[in-house]
Design a protein around this motif. Structure first.
Motif, PDB file in Angstrom:
ATOM      1  N   ASP A 112       0.829  -1.205   0.000  1.00 46.63           N
ATOM      2  CA  ASP A 112       0.000   0.000   0.000  1.00 46.63           C
ATOM      3  C   ASP A 112       0.864   1.256   0.000  1.00 46.63           C
ATOM      4  N   GLU A 113       1.941   1.226   0.753  1.00 41.41           N
ATOM      5  CA  GLU A 113       2.822   2.393   0.838  1.00 41.41           C
ATOM      6  C   GLU A 113       3.489   2.671  -0.505  1.00 41.41           C
ATOM      7  N   GLN A 114       3.918   1.611  -1.156  1.00 41.80           N
ATOM      8  CA  GLN A 114       4.547   1.783  -2.458  1.00 41.80           C
ATOM      9  C   GLN A 114       3.564   2.341  -3.485  1.00 41.80           C
ATOM     10  N   LEU A 115       2.330   1.848  -3.450  1.00 44.67           N
ATOM     11  CA  LEU A 115       1.321   2.304  -4.402  1.00 44.67           C
ATOM     12  C   LEU A 115       1.074   3.809  -4.271  1.00 44.67           C
ATOM     13  N   PHE A 121       0.698  -3.769 -14.832  1.00 43.83           N
ATOM     14  CA  PHE A 121       0.485  -5.020 -14.088  1.00 43.83           C
ATOM     15  C   PHE A 121      -0.959  -5.485 -14.250  1.00 43.83           C
ATOM     16  N   VAL A 122      -1.889  -4.543 -14.100  1.00 45.13           N
ATOM     17  CA  VAL A 122      -3.312  -4.904 -14.200  1.00 45.13           C
ATOM     18  C   VAL A 122      -3.635  -5.439 -15.595  1.00 45.13           C
ATOM     19  N   ILE A 137      -5.196   2.393  -8.410  1.00 46.89           N
ATOM     20  CA  ILE A 137      -4.908   1.653  -7.173  1.00 46.89           C
ATOM     21  C   ILE A 137      -6.131   0.836  -6.778  1.00 46.89           C
ATOM     22  N   ALA A 138      -7.317   1.453  -6.921  1.00 50.32           N
ATOM     23  CA  ALA A 138      -8.562   0.755  -6.584  1.00 50.32           C
ATOM     24  C   ALA A 138      -8.756  -0.466  -7.478  1.00 50.32           C
ATOM     25  N   LEU A 145      -8.629  -6.288  -8.270  1.00 50.02           N
ATOM     26  CA  LEU A 145      -8.183  -7.455  -9.029  1.00 50.02           C
ATOM     27  C   LEU A 145      -7.858  -8.617  -8.094  1.00 50.02           C
ATOM     28  N   PHE A 146      -7.153  -8.309  -7.025  1.00 48.50           N
ATOM     29  CA  PHE A 146      -6.794  -9.370  -6.068  1.00 48.50           C
ATOM     30  C   PHE A 146      -7.986  -9.777  -5.204  1.00 48.50           C
TER      31      PHE A 146
END
Length: 227
Positions: A10-13, A26-27, A58-59, A64-65
């Protein structure tokens, strides 16, 4: 096809460490086509990243996961096949267009007319690359002789030479009207050719020979040898 693990925290995003393009790439690589289309993320990466907020990406990444809407092996195969099909279609279209262009060129109407003054032997026709020998007289439409190798008024370098002009036919050594017309003549044939400017000297003419621009030319050509 195994499910991927989340590559970003989350921090990286939320940090500048991970860009919008990173998330979207990635998505797009791992999400199903349905997932991407529902979120309007299916298409060119650069264009979508430019007009989509990072928070929305990000959402989508987290969704996706959460939903496990990953691309299946079968879907991946279908996409590969679709890309291959498009590539093949483009290749075939390119070949088809080239053939059509070549056919159009070959089907170009002749820019000359021929009147047979004396028949040839009807059997010995020159092929492209053969050396032909000709006696000729070239005239403007008003009858002015601008060149000849058989003597007479108006002739130039070849005046009264008594020697035929020799060259390889169909190789661009002479104007196109000659190249095309001689391939239709047989040994011993004498013909009158009227050649339009496009297959003669065109828009530039030939000032040194006093041939004006866009001139239609008349020739008497006697094909005396084919080698």
């Amino acid at each position: 096809m195994s499910e991927p693990s989340p590559p970003y925290t989350d921090e990286q995003l939320k940090s500048d460490e991970v860009s919008k393009k990173d998330i979207l790439q990635f998505v797009q690589e791992h999400a199903s086509t349905k997932f991407l289309r529902e979120r309007k993320l299916h298409g060119k990466l650069a264009s979508i990243a430019k007009c989509t907020k990072k928070d929305d990406l990000i959402a989508a990444y987290k969704s996706l996961f959460a939903t496990k809407a990953f691309k299946t092996a079968g879907e991946e195969d279908e996409e590969t096949a679709a890309v291959a099909a498009v590539t093949e279609k483009v290749a075939k279209t390119t070949v088809k267009d080239k053939k059509a262009a070549r056919s159009h060129k070959e089907a170009e109407p002749p820019r000359y007319t021929k009147k047979i003054l004396k028949k040839g032997n009807g059997s010995t026709f020159p092929q492209k690359g053969d050396t032909v020998g000709c006696f000729y007289k070239g005239m403007l439409t008003d009858g002015t002789v601008f060149d000849t190798n058989i003597g007479g008024a108006g002739s130039k370098k070849k005046k009264g030479s008594g020697e035929p002009l020799k060259f390889k036919v169909g190789q661009g050594k002479v104007i196109r009207g000659w190249d095309e017309a001689l391939l239709t003549m047989s040994m011993g044939e004498k013909a009158e050719l009227v050649i339009e400017p496009e297959w003669a000297y065109g828009k530039k003419g030939l000032p040194d020979a006093k041939i004006p621009a866009n001139a239609t030319l008349q020739f008497e050509v006697d094909l005396v040898s084919v080698e």
